[in-house]
Design an enzyme around this catalytic site. Structure first.
Site, PDB file in Angstrom:
ATOM      1  N   ASN A   8       0.810  -1.216   0.000  1.00 14.83           N
ATOM      2  CA  ASN A   8       0.000   0.000   0.000  1.00 14.83           C
ATOM      3  C   ASN A   8       0.848   1.274   0.000  1.00 14.83           C
ATOM      4  OD1 ASN A   8       0.919  -0.220   2.603  1.00 14.83           O
ATOM      5  ND2 ASN A   8      -1.019   0.286   3.565  1.00 14.83           N
ATOM      6  N   CYS A   9       2.154   1.144  -0.163  1.00 11.37           N
ATOM      7  CA  CYS A   9       3.061   2.298  -0.219  1.00 11.37           C
ATOM      8  C   CYS A   9       3.106   2.815  -1.657  1.00 11.37           C
ATOM      9  CB  CYS A   9       4.458   1.875   0.251  1.00 11.37           C
ATOM     10  SG  CYS A   9       5.737   3.111  -0.019  1.00 11.37           S
ATOM     11  N   ASP A  10       2.761   4.075  -1.851  1.00 13.86           N
ATOM     12  CA  ASP A  10       2.747   4.658  -3.196  1.00 13.86           C
ATOM     13  C   ASP A  10       4.111   4.567  -3.880  1.00 13.86           C
ATOM     14  OD1 ASP A  10       0.071   5.302  -3.019  1.00 13.86           O
ATOM     15  OD2 ASP A  10       0.442   7.364  -2.368  1.00 13.86           O
ATOM     16  N   ARG A  13       4.803   1.040  -5.027  1.00 10.25           N
ATOM     17  CA  ARG A  13       3.988   0.699  -6.205  1.00 10.25           C
ATOM     18  C   ARG A  13       4.539   1.353  -7.469  1.00 10.25           C
ATOM     19  NH1 ARG A  13      -1.800   1.271  -3.436  1.00 10.25           N
ATOM     20  NH2 ARG A  13      -1.085   3.402  -3.421  1.00 10.25           N
TER      21      ARG A  13
END
Length: 103
Positions: A8-10, A13
């Site tokens: 869930n880490c931008d 990703r």
């Protein structure tokens, strides 16, 4: 090539998308201490993210604990992503890492 981080880490990703690989989520698949020690050998204290909300939520007693134990207990305390490529380790997704990886 492996990318260690949080799904869930931008930043993780973005890096995974550019590199065309999946994120090895360190919450779902916790790091072994030997891997964390390798990372610490490569990056030293830069591996511990002391600017995160997780860090700010810890009490002084917890903050004074062993960095390895803190990251194992709270994976979000590890700066990310850690990218392993051709036997080398890279921390973060900044221009220098991208250049070193040829992207």
């Amino acid at each position: 090539m492996r990318l260690y981080g949080l799904k869930n880490c931008d930043t993780c990703r973005k890096a995974a998308k550019v590199l065309g690989i999946d994120v090895t989520d360190i919450r779902a698949n916790p790091l072994e201490r030997k891997d964390l020690e390798r990372f610490h050998t490569a990056f030293g204290d830069a591996l511990l993210n002391t600017r995160s909300t997780t860090w700010r939520s810890l009490g002084e007693v917890e903050r004074s604990g062993d960095a390895f134990d803190l990251i194992l207990a709270h994976p979000a305390l590890m700066k990310r992503p850690v990218i392993e490529a051709e036997g080398k380790l890279y921390l973060g997704w900044k221009a220098d890492t991208q250049a070193a990886l040829g992207v």
